[in-house]
Design a protein around this motif. Structure first.
Motif, PDB file in Angstrom:
ATOM      1  N   THR A  47       0.830  -1.205   0.000  1.00 16.20           N
ATOM      2  CA  THR A  47       0.000   0.000   0.000  1.00 16.20           C
ATOM      3  C   THR A  47       0.865   1.255   0.000  1.00 16.20           C
ATOM      4  O   THR A  47       0.587   2.205  -0.739  1.00 16.20           O
ATOM      5  CB  THR A  47      -0.937  -0.002   1.236  1.00 16.20           C
ATOM      6  OG1 THR A  47      -1.711  -1.186   1.224  1.00 16.20           O
ATOM      7  CG2 THR A  47      -1.832   1.217   1.241  1.00 16.20           C
ATOM      8  N   THR A  48       1.911   1.245   0.791  1.00 21.31           N
ATOM      9  CA  THR A  48       2.835   2.386   0.834  1.00 21.31           C
ATOM     10  C   THR A  48       3.513   2.587  -0.511  1.00 21.31           C
ATOM     11  O   THR A  48       3.612   3.716  -1.015  1.00 21.31           O
ATOM     12  CB  THR A  48       3.903   2.169   1.936  1.00 21.31           C
ATOM     13  OG1 THR A  48       3.246   1.945   3.175  1.00 21.31           O
ATOM     14  CG2 THR A  48       4.820   3.361   2.052  1.00 21.31           C
ATOM     15  N   VAL A  49       3.981   1.518  -1.113  1.00 23.56           N
ATOM     16  CA  VAL A  49       4.653   1.603  -2.415  1.00 23.56           C
ATOM     17  C   VAL A  49       3.689   2.105  -3.475  1.00 23.56           C
ATOM     18  O   VAL A  49       4.030   2.982  -4.289  1.00 23.56           O
ATOM     19  CB  VAL A  49       5.262   0.245  -2.803  1.00 23.56           C
ATOM     20  CG1 VAL A  49       5.752   0.240  -4.234  1.00 23.56           C
ATOM     21  CG2 VAL A  49       6.415  -0.098  -1.859  1.00 23.56           C
ATOM     22  N   SER A  50       2.477   1.576  -3.504  1.00 16.37           N
ATOM     23  CA  SER A  50       1.509   1.993  -4.537  1.00 16.37           C
ATOM     24  C   SER A  50       1.083   3.448  -4.356  1.00 16.37           C
ATOM     25  O   SER A  50       0.798   4.147  -5.326  1.00 16.37           O
ATOM     26  CB  SER A  50       0.288   1.084  -4.542  1.00 16.37           C
ATOM     27  OG  SER A  50      -0.475   1.283  -3.374  1.00 16.37           O
ATOM     28  N   THR A  51       1.053   3.921  -3.116  1.00 10.28           N
ATOM     29  CA  THR A  51       0.706   5.305  -2.858  1.00 10.28           C
ATOM     30  C   THR A  51       1.816   6.245  -3.354  1.00 10.28           C
ATOM     31  O   THR A  51       1.538   7.292  -3.938  1.00 10.28           O
ATOM     32  CB  THR A  51       0.493   5.539  -1.348  1.00 10.28           C
ATOM     33  OG1 THR A  51      -0.514   4.649  -0.892  1.00 10.28           O
ATOM     34  CG2 THR A  51       0.073   6.965  -1.057  1.00 10.28           C
ATOM     35  N   LYS A  52       3.060   5.846  -3.165  1.00  8.94           N
ATOM     36  CA  LYS A  52       4.183   6.689  -3.576  1.00  8.94           C
ATOM     37  C   LYS A  52       4.415   6.649  -5.083  1.00  8.94           C
ATOM     38  O   LYS A  52       5.024   7.570  -5.621  1.00  8.94           O
ATOM     39  CB  LYS A  52       5.446   6.278  -2.837  1.00  8.94           C
ATOM     40  CG  LYS A  52       5.388   6.633  -1.362  1.00  8.94           C
ATOM     41  CD  LYS A  52       6.672   6.378  -0.658  1.00  8.94           C
ATOM     42  CE  LYS A  52       6.532   6.789   0.795  1.00  8.94           C
ATOM     43  NZ  LYS A  52       7.789   6.712   1.513  1.00  8.94           N
ATOM     44  N   VAL A  53       3.955   5.618  -5.734  1.00 10.16           N
ATOM     45  CA  VAL A  53       4.137   5.527  -7.190  1.00 10.16           C
ATOM     46  C   VAL A  53       3.005   6.283  -7.810  1.00 10.16           C
ATOM     47  O   VAL A  53       2.989   7.136  -8.554  1.00 10.16           O
ATOM     48  CB  VAL A  53       4.096   4.068  -7.666  1.00 10.16           C
ATOM     49  CG1 VAL A  53       4.044   3.979  -9.172  1.00 10.16           C
ATOM     50  CG2 VAL A  53       5.287   3.319  -7.135  1.00 10.16           C
TER      51      VAL A  53
END
Length: 53
Positions: A47-53
Motif C-alpha cells: 500500500t505504501t509503495v503503490s501510494t508513492k508511485v
C-alpha cells in the motif's frame, strides 16, 4: 480383566500419538500467527509503495 488394564496402562503408543498431536497443533498455531503478521506487513508495504508511485 487385570491383564487388559495392565496392558492399557503400559501402552505408550497412545501417549506418543497425543504428544505428536499437541506438537503439530502448537506448530500450526505458531505458523498461523507468523503468517498473519507477515501478510499484514506485506499489505502495508505494498500500500505504501503503490501510494508513492
Amino acid at each position: 480383566m487385570r491383564n487388559v488394564l495392565k496392558n492399557f496402562a503400559s501402552d505408550v503408543k497412545g501417549v506418543t500419538l497425543i504428544e505428536y498431536g499437541l506438537i503439530a497443533a502448537l506448530i500450526a498455531v505458531a505458523l498461523a500467527t507468523i503468517l498473519g503478521t507477515v501478510g499484514t506487513n506485506l499489505n502495508t508495504l505494498f500500500t505504501t509503495v503503490s501510494t508513492k508511485v
